[in-house]
Structures are given as C-alpha cells and as structure tokens.
Design a protein around this motif. Structure first.
Motif, PDB file in Angstrom:
ATOM      1  N   GLY A  37      33.252  82.883  29.503  1.00  0.00           N
ATOM      2  CA  GLY A  37      31.835  82.532  29.481  1.00  0.00           C
ATOM      3  C   GLY A  37      31.461  81.717  28.258  1.00  0.00           C
ATOM      4  O   GLY A  37      30.741  80.713  28.353  1.00  0.00           O
ATOM      5  N   ALA A  38      31.962  82.128  27.090  1.00  0.00           N
ATOM      6  CA  ALA A  38      31.678  81.399  25.851  1.00  0.00           C
ATOM      7  C   ALA A  38      32.290  80.005  25.900  1.00  0.00           C
ATOM      8  O   ALA A  38      31.674  79.025  25.442  1.00  0.00           O
ATOM      9  CB  ALA A  38      32.225  82.180  24.650  1.00  0.00           C
ATOM     10  N   GLY A  41      30.189  77.781  28.100  1.00  0.00           N
ATOM     11  CA  GLY A  41      28.968  77.402  27.391  1.00  0.00           C
ATOM     12  C   GLY A  41      29.223  76.329  26.352  1.00  0.00           C
ATOM     13  O   GLY A  41      28.443  75.377  26.219  1.00  0.00           O
ATOM     14  N   ASN A  44      30.021  72.985  28.095  1.00  0.00           N
ATOM     15  CA  ASN A  44      28.793  72.427  28.654  1.00  0.00           C
ATOM     16  C   ASN A  44      27.953  71.763  27.578  1.00  0.00           C
ATOM     17  O   ASN A  44      27.392  70.682  27.792  1.00  0.00           O
ATOM     18  CB  ASN A  44      27.972  73.522  29.341  1.00  0.00           C
ATOM     19  N   GLY A  45      27.880  72.417  26.406  1.00  0.00           N
ATOM     20  CA  GLY A  45      27.101  71.852  25.319  1.00  0.00           C
ATOM     21  C   GLY A  45      27.695  70.562  24.781  1.00  0.00           C
ATOM     22  O   GLY A  45      26.973  69.592  24.508  1.00  0.00           O
ATOM     23  N   ALA A  51      22.361  73.222  26.978  1.00  0.00           N
ATOM     24  CA  ALA A  51      22.589  74.571  26.454  1.00  0.00           C
ATOM     25  C   ALA A  51      22.079  75.638  27.410  1.00  0.00           C
ATOM     26  O   ALA A  51      21.971  76.802  27.031  1.00  0.00           O
ATOM     27  CB  ALA A  51      21.897  74.730  25.101  1.00  0.00           C
ATOM     28  N   PHE A  53      23.448  77.061  30.114  1.00  0.00           N
ATOM     29  CA  PHE A  53      24.424  78.125  30.356  1.00  0.00           C
ATOM     30  C   PHE A  53      24.578  78.998  29.116  1.00  0.00           C
ATOM     31  O   PHE A  53      24.656  80.228  29.215  1.00  0.00           O
ATOM     32  CB  PHE A  53      25.777  77.535  30.761  1.00  0.00           C
ATOM     33  N   SER A  54      24.644  78.371  27.937  1.00  0.00           N
ATOM     34  CA  SER A  54      24.820  79.118  26.689  1.00  0.00           C
ATOM     35  C   SER A  54      23.673  80.088  26.456  1.00  0.00           C
ATOM     36  O   SER A  54      23.880  81.206  25.964  1.00  0.00           O
ATOM     37  CB  SER A  54      24.937  78.156  25.508  1.00  0.00           C
ATOM     38  N   LYS A  55      22.453  79.686  26.806  1.00  0.00           N
ATOM     39  CA  LYS A  55      21.299  80.573  26.616  1.00  0.00           C
ATOM     40  C   LYS A  55      21.432  81.822  27.468  1.00  0.00           C
ATOM     41  O   LYS A  55      21.187  82.945  26.997  1.00  0.00           O
ATOM     42  CB  LYS A  55      20.012  79.821  26.939  1.00  0.00           C
ATOM     43  N   TYR A  56      21.829  81.641  28.723  1.00  0.00           N
ATOM     44  CA  TYR A  56      22.021  82.808  29.587  1.00  0.00           C
ATOM     45  C   TYR A  56      23.184  83.658  29.099  1.00  0.00           C
ATOM     46  O   TYR A  56      23.107  84.901  29.090  1.00  0.00           O
ATOM     47  CB  TYR A  56      22.274  82.359  31.033  1.00  0.00           C
ATOM     48  N   PHE A  57      24.262  82.995  28.676  1.00  0.00           N
ATOM     49  CA  PHE A  57      25.433  83.740  28.234  1.00  0.00           C
ATOM     50  C   PHE A  57      25.142  84.540  26.962  1.00  0.00           C
ATOM     51  O   PHE A  57      25.525  85.712  26.858  1.00  0.00           O
ATOM     52  CB  PHE A  57      26.617  82.809  27.993  1.00  0.00           C
ATOM     53  N   CYS A 130      29.813  80.658  16.814  1.00  0.00           N
ATOM     54  CA  CYS A 130      30.267  80.773  18.206  1.00  0.00           C
ATOM     55  C   CYS A 130      31.790  80.682  18.295  1.00  0.00           C
ATOM     56  O   CYS A 130      32.424  81.432  19.042  1.00  0.00           O
ATOM     57  CB  CYS A 130      29.627  79.684  19.058  1.00  0.00           C
TER      58      CYS A 130
END
Length: 210
Positions: A37-38, A41, A44-45, A51, A53-57, A130
């Motif tokens: 997941g990380a 994210g 994607n960024g 961001a 996906f990262s916000k949800y993750f 991260c």
C-alpha cells in the motif's frame, strides 16, 4: 467482568509460553500488505503527481496501528494477514515487544496523517519519513527483523523473550548461518553492485515526463 478483562488483555495465552504472545506469521503478512500500500501511494505521488491514494492509505495506516496498540485482535491488516497464513503453523513471539514497536509506528503515523491528509504539506522530510516506514515494513515482512523490538531491549529493564526467529535466545550460530571467505566476497560484491545500481538509477537516468 472476566470477559471484559480478557478483551483488554494484550496478546494470547498459549500453553508452553510464560508470556502472552502474538503470531509472527500474520504480523509479517500484515507488514507485507502495508508495504504494498505504501509503495503504491509513493509511486502514485511520484509518477502521477496525485496523493489521493496516499491520503486514504495513511488514514488506514494510522487507524490500524492504533488498533494494534489497543487490541491487535481487531486490527484490519493483522486480520488480513491471518487470512493469508491461516494454514501455516503459528510462530509465537512475545506480545509486549511487538506492542512497543507498533506504538512507535503509531507515533509516526498520526503526525503523517495530519500533514498528508488534514493539512496537505508535502516536502522531502515527509517523503523521507514515508521511506523509513516502508523500510521498517519491508524488513519485518522479508526478514522478520523488528527494529522496534530491538529498541525495546535498549530501553526496557526486562529484556524481551520469544523474539522472531528466536534471536533473543540464540547465542551460537549454526554452520549454515555463517559465511565462508568466498561467500563473504560474493556478499560484499553484491551489496556494492546493488548500491551503485540504485545510485546510478537515481542520478544518471535522464528525466522524462510520464
């Protein structure tokens, strides 16, 4: 009252163990799931400039680690991990040191939640945090190395017992765990080549728009 007490009891009672324990196999599986997941994210960024996906993750990550610290029986990632390794023989590890390690993760997670979800302010420092989190997840998933558990032994008077792979109890390495001179040379060359490859990829690859 007894049921309520058992609900808040941390870890599981297993015959033959003098402390409450957790299943290291499901913890490693959960670490692998979170690492994926990380990684998604982060890519994607970097590649798509988003961001979302990262916000949800990060939200999921913060909630998940909070539940791990309170009561791991109900942490979503650990339940996912349990699903995937339910047919494997459990590897029991002490619950106390895992709780300490997950508490460190929780301490990192909530500031990241604030700065990446509530008040979005990306910068190199947050990306570094991260990457550190991803490294910790990778080490646990791939090598069963819990760095937070090692910190536990440094700060706690009572040393941890029943560590992953028996590292707390193991004093002498078996022959299969050691390196002969040829193996050491191959290992050193491999590390050097991998390090140079990563450096070359980051610095010599021409920039291109995706």
């Amino acid at each position: 009252m007894e049921k309520l007490k058992e609900f808040f009891a941390y870890g599981e009672k297993v015959p033959g163990y003098d402390v409450r324990v957790l299943n290291e196999r499901e913890a490693r599986a959960a670490a692998a799931i979170l690492f994926v997941g990380a990684f998604i994210g982060l890519t994607n960024g970097v590649m798509l400039g988003t961001a979302v996906f990262s916000k949800y993750f990060v939200t999921f990550f913060a909630i998940d680690f909070t539940l791990r610290v309170i009561q791991p029986r109900y942490a979503p990632s650990l339940l996912l991990g349990r699903f995937f390794v339910s047919n494997q023989t459990p590897e029991y590890v002490g619950a106390e040191q895992k709780r300490f390690a997950w508490a460190l993760g929780m301490i990192i997670a909530w500031p990241m939640f604030y700065y990446l979800v509530l008040d979005f302010q990306p910068n190199p420092l947050k990306v570094l945090v991260c990457l550190i989190c991803m490294a910790l997840l990778f080490f646990e998933a791939a090598f069963s190395i819990c760095l937070g558990c090692k910190i536990f032994n440094l700060v706690k008077k009572n040393k941890a017992t029943h560590c992953p792979g028996g590292v707390c109890e193991m004093k002498i390495k078996e022959p299969i765990q050691t390196f002969n001179p040829v193996q050491k040379s191959i290992l050193i060359i491999t590390v050097i080549v991998m390090a140079y490859g990563a450096y070359a990829y980051m610095t010599k690859l021409p920039d291109k728009q995706i």
